[in-house]
Design a protein around this motif. Structure first.
Motif, PDB file in Angstrom:
ATOM      1  N   ARG A  62       0.986  -1.155  -0.053  1.00  0.00           N
ATOM      2  CA  ARG A  62       0.108   0.550  -0.039  1.00  0.00           C
ATOM      3  C   ARG A  62       0.462   1.228   0.116  1.00  0.00           C
ATOM      4  O   ARG A  62       0.869   2.432  -0.785  1.00  0.00           O
ATOM      5  CB  ARG A  62      -0.935   0.071   1.430  1.00  0.00           C
ATOM      6  CG  ARG A  62      -1.977   1.311   1.029  1.00  0.00           C
ATOM      7  CD  ARG A  62      -2.589   1.406   2.898  1.00  0.00           C
ATOM      8  NE  ARG A  62      -3.600   2.490   2.050  1.00  0.00           N
ATOM      9  CZ  ARG A  62      -3.178   3.623   2.030  1.00  0.00           C
ATOM     10  NH1 ARG A  62      -1.677   4.166   2.736  1.00  0.00           N
ATOM     11  NH2 ARG A  62      -3.845   4.489   2.235  1.00  0.00           N
ATOM     12  N   LEU A  63       1.585   1.218   0.703  1.00  0.00           N
ATOM     13  CA  LEU A  63       3.347   2.706   0.844  1.00  0.00           C
ATOM     14  C   LEU A  63       3.485   3.163  -0.570  1.00  0.00           C
ATOM     15  O   LEU A  63       3.206   3.907  -1.086  1.00  0.00           O
ATOM     16  CB  LEU A  63       3.747   2.043   1.930  1.00  0.00           C
ATOM     17  CG  LEU A  63       3.688   2.425   3.368  1.00  0.00           C
ATOM     18  CD1 LEU A  63       4.549   2.506   4.507  1.00  0.00           C
ATOM     19  CD2 LEU A  63       2.592   3.761   3.844  1.00  0.00           C
ATOM     20  N   ASN A  64       3.585   1.418  -0.963  1.00  0.00           N
ATOM     21  CA  ASN A  64       4.626   1.957  -2.203  1.00  0.00           C
ATOM     22  C   ASN A  64       3.308   2.149  -3.629  1.00  0.00           C
ATOM     23  O   ASN A  64       3.834   3.329  -4.219  1.00  0.00           O
ATOM     24  CB  ASN A  64       5.437   0.314  -2.465  1.00  0.00           C
ATOM     25  CG  ASN A  64       6.208   0.632  -2.066  1.00  0.00           C
ATOM     26  OD1 ASN A  64       7.792   1.394  -2.118  1.00  0.00           O
ATOM     27  ND2 ASN A  64       6.581  -0.194  -1.222  1.00  0.00           N
ATOM     28  N   LEU A  65       2.017   1.824  -3.423  1.00  0.00           N
ATOM     29  CA  LEU A  65       1.468   2.537  -4.268  1.00  0.00           C
ATOM     30  C   LEU A  65       0.513   4.080  -4.527  1.00  0.00           C
ATOM     31  O   LEU A  65       0.501   4.549  -5.520  1.00  0.00           O
ATOM     32  CB  LEU A  65      -0.421   1.288  -4.214  1.00  0.00           C
ATOM     33  CG  LEU A  65      -0.511   0.007  -4.532  1.00  0.00           C
ATOM     34  CD1 LEU A  65      -1.073  -0.539  -4.273  1.00  0.00           C
ATOM     35  CD2 LEU A  65      -0.222   0.042  -6.267  1.00  0.00           C
ATOM     36  N   VAL A  66       1.209   3.965  -3.111  1.00  0.00           N
ATOM     37  CA  VAL A  66       0.410   5.763  -2.653  1.00  0.00           C
ATOM     38  C   VAL A  66       1.827   6.719  -3.647  1.00  0.00           C
ATOM     39  O   VAL A  66       1.351   7.381  -3.794  1.00  0.00           O
ATOM     40  CB  VAL A  66       0.703   6.248  -1.600  1.00  0.00           C
ATOM     41  CG1 VAL A  66       0.759   7.137  -1.154  1.00  0.00           C
ATOM     42  CG2 VAL A  66      -0.488   5.393  -0.456  1.00  0.00           C
ATOM     43  N   LYS A  67       3.109   6.120  -3.224  1.00  0.00           N
ATOM     44  CA  LYS A  67       4.081   6.791  -4.036  1.00  0.00           C
ATOM     45  C   LYS A  67       3.557   6.901  -4.746  1.00  0.00           C
ATOM     46  O   LYS A  67       4.380   7.863  -6.760  1.00  0.00           O
ATOM     47  CB  LYS A  67       5.407   6.146  -3.965  1.00  0.00           C
ATOM     48  CG  LYS A  67       5.692   6.580  -2.181  1.00  0.00           C
ATOM     49  CD  LYS A  67       7.400   5.890  -2.003  1.00  0.00           C
ATOM     50  CE  LYS A  67       6.633   6.012  -0.290  1.00  0.00           C
ATOM     51  NZ  LYS A  67       8.609   5.836   0.110  1.00  0.00           N
TER      52      LYS A  67
END
Length: 603
Positions: free
Chosen positions: A127-132
């Motif tokens: 999820r954190l990498n999809l946000v970036k």
């Protein structure tokens, strides 16, 4: 709920002007109405169509994918966009110690024919990498982490709490399906590799596109932050804070922020508090009925005949109420409380998304301000350069003309004039002047003969010339000028170097302003489109939540009614109590007057 359905602040208003160039200053040469930077081919997405699915995400929460896509990147991409009613499942949660010193819970994901195992921290990193990767999209939330209170109460058993694991299974499955049904996120190959059990997640994290992510996404293209060929002008963009105010805010996003704050305050405040309180009371109700049923069943053993059977049936009805209430609690937890908490998280996510767009807008305005300041500084430097040249020309003329009308070489002032300007009378005066100069030369020779050492001394330079300052230079400029003189710096060279550097900075800022304008336009349009999609999803999910709650209460009432109807039949078989018979006879003999001794005589 009607308020949120009828008043949609996320809806696009075509009549509202959307060009920031109308609000910008006159120095800006960027037209924000120009098309935004086109996404790269990897970010081009196919259309989609509606479909049906499980309650959450609800059938109307997001469009299904059509079969028009033909550029599949892998098997998981083909499966997701096959046009069928596909669903990602988490079929199990297993305790393991693979590649770890302590045991942990791994969740088994089934996507078509593929199975993958991931722990909670890997869901979090996805999820954190999809946000970036997609800073302008609403990335669905994952279940919250365990709190410190949970670890304090349950000690080492906090990670093995069966209720918590079951809740995470449901919410992580909802998270994966929301991504799989998103018209953009479902095309991301990082997500496909997450569903593929044959790919190491550590390898995915250390390979493109995740490895190409910049440290600061505000200084990267909004449409593709991993673009390694992005313009170097992005480095010149400022890094504003979220609290920085805007000169010309967009009213659409002001309305969205106000609505989101109201939505978050309502969901995270009264609704969640009342839901938790009602769930606690339903839980106590179920527990009390469970104890009451056990007590009635035990009491029925002390009686016999129809009374014993009636008490036993009543205890069974109470047990049925306890079980139906427990079932009601489970359904409310899954279909109401968890989605409600999820939408509380969605509100926080939208706040961060609007904050990103706010920073991009501030970035645009700060770049404008920096460009204006640099242009003003260039004008001042160029003005100083013109004044310095004019001063040098004036000082040059002053050096050529000496005091008393004589030049620095000892000649007459008239020698500086062109030859055609001299007349015959001037020639006579020149002859007399030469004679006088000869007498002065003779006197100098006589003086040198008297003092032979004087011939080795240089001529006296005379008084120091007055240092003149260019008009318009203030105290600070004068101080700077003096300091440059003290450190043997050439003010003229420094000024010209400053002009060159300022012009170079202006060119960079103009490029940065153009890129910032494109990013702002792309961010605004993409965020607005995803907010519209989210609004439709929210209305559909809230509808499903309310229908599910009504259905659960209806089923609870129906089951309880059936159980108590069965108990009522056996209760009706209990014979009349002797006291009731005696009272009936006494009432018939006394014409409706009650005899207080009827009970005693009835014995």
């Amino acid at each position: 709920m009607e308020t949120f359905q009828d008043e949609n602040p996320f809806e696009t208003e075509p009549s509202r002007p959307r060009q920031l160039s109308e609000q910008s200053s006159d120095i800006s040469v960027v037209d924000v109405s120009l098309p935004s930077s086109p996404p790269q081919p990897a970010r081009t997405f196919s259309p989609s169509s509606d479909g049906q699915g499980r309650p959450f995400p609800s059938p109307g929460s997001g469009p299904r994918h059509s079969t028009s896509k033909n550029d599949y990147c892998c098997l998981r991409d083909r499966w997701l966009h096959s046009g069928e009613d596909v669903e990602i499942l988490i079929i199990d949660a297993q305790k393991t110690t693979v590649n770890a010193s302590s045991p942990y819970i791994t969740y088994v994901i089934r996507a078509g024919t593929a199975e993958a195992r991931h722990r909670y921290s890997e869901f979090e990193s996805l999820r954190l990498n999809l946000v970036k990767l997609y800073p302008t999209l609403i990335i669905p939330p994952i279940p919250s982490k365990q709190t410190i209170g949970d670890y304090a109460v349950k000690q080492g058993k906090a990670k093995e709490d069966t209720a918590m694991i079951a809740r995470r299974k449901r919410m992580l499955q909802t998270f994966l399906n929301r991504i799989g049904r998103h018209p953009i996120l479902s095309n991301e190959h990082v997500f496909h590799r997450f569903l593929d059990g044959e790919v190491s997640w550590t390898e995915v994290l250390h390979s493109p596109p995740i490895s190409n992510l910049p440290k600061n996404i505000l200084k990267a293209p909004s449409h593709n932050p991993t673009d390694t060929n992005a313009s170097l002008a992005y480095a010149a963009l400022p890094n504003p804070s979220v609290a920085h105010p805007l000169r010309n805010p967009d009213q659409r996003f002001l309305d969205s922020e106000a609505f989101t704050n109201k939505f978050a305050a309502h969901l995270g405040g009264p609704m969640e508090k009342v839901t938790r309180r009602s769930m606690k009371r339903w839980s106590d109700f179920a527990q009390d009925h469970q104890e009451l049923g056990a007590t009635l069943n035990g009491f029925s053993l002390n009686e016999d005949g129809p009374l014993s059977i009636a008490i036993e049936k009543t205890g069974q009805a109470v047990d049925a109420t306890s079980m139906s209430t427990t079932r009601l609690l489970q359904e409310l937890e899954q279909n109401y409380a968890e989605p409600l908490h999820e939408y509380t998280q969605f509100a926080s996510i939208i706040k961060k998304l609007l904050a990103y767009r706010h920073q991009k807008h501030v970035q645009y305005e700060m770049t404008q301000d920096a460009l204006e300041a640099k242009k003003e500084a260039l004008e001042e430097l160029e003005k100083s350069e013109r004044e310095a040249r004019r001063l040098d020309e004036a000082l040059g003329k002053g050096r050529v003309t000496g005091p008393g009308g004589t030049s620095a070489g000892g000649g007459d002032l008239s020698t500086s004039a062109p030859p055609r300007m001299q007349s015959a009378g001037d020639e006579a005066e020149e002859t007399e002047a030469e004679g006088g100069a000869g007498k002065v030369a003779e006197s100098e020779v006589t003086e040198r003969q008297r003092d032979p050492y004087s011939s080795y001394l240089p001529p006296h330079p005379g008084p120091n010339p007055v240092k003149r300052r260019a008009p318009g230079m203030g105290f600070l400029n004068a101080l700077t000028y003096t300091l440059h003189g003290m450190i043997d710096a050439d003010p003229e060279t420094a000024r010209r170097s400053g002009i060159g550097k300022t012009r170079e900075t202006i060119g960079q800022l103009e490029d940065a302003l153009h890129l910032s304008a494109q990013d702002l336009k792309y961010s605004s349009s993409t965020i607005q489109a995803d907010l519209d999609r989210f609004q439709r999803q929210k209305v559909a999910d809230l509808r499903e939540m309310c229908i599910s709650m009504a259905r659960s209460h209806r089923d609870w009432c129906k089951k309880n009614l059936e159980a108590w109807e069965e108990a009522k039949k056996d209760i009706a078989k209990i014979p009349e109590h002797p006291n009731n018979v005696a009272l009936a006879q006494a009432g018939a003999g006394s014409a409706g007057k009650r005899d207080s001794t009827a009970t005693i005589n009835g014995r």
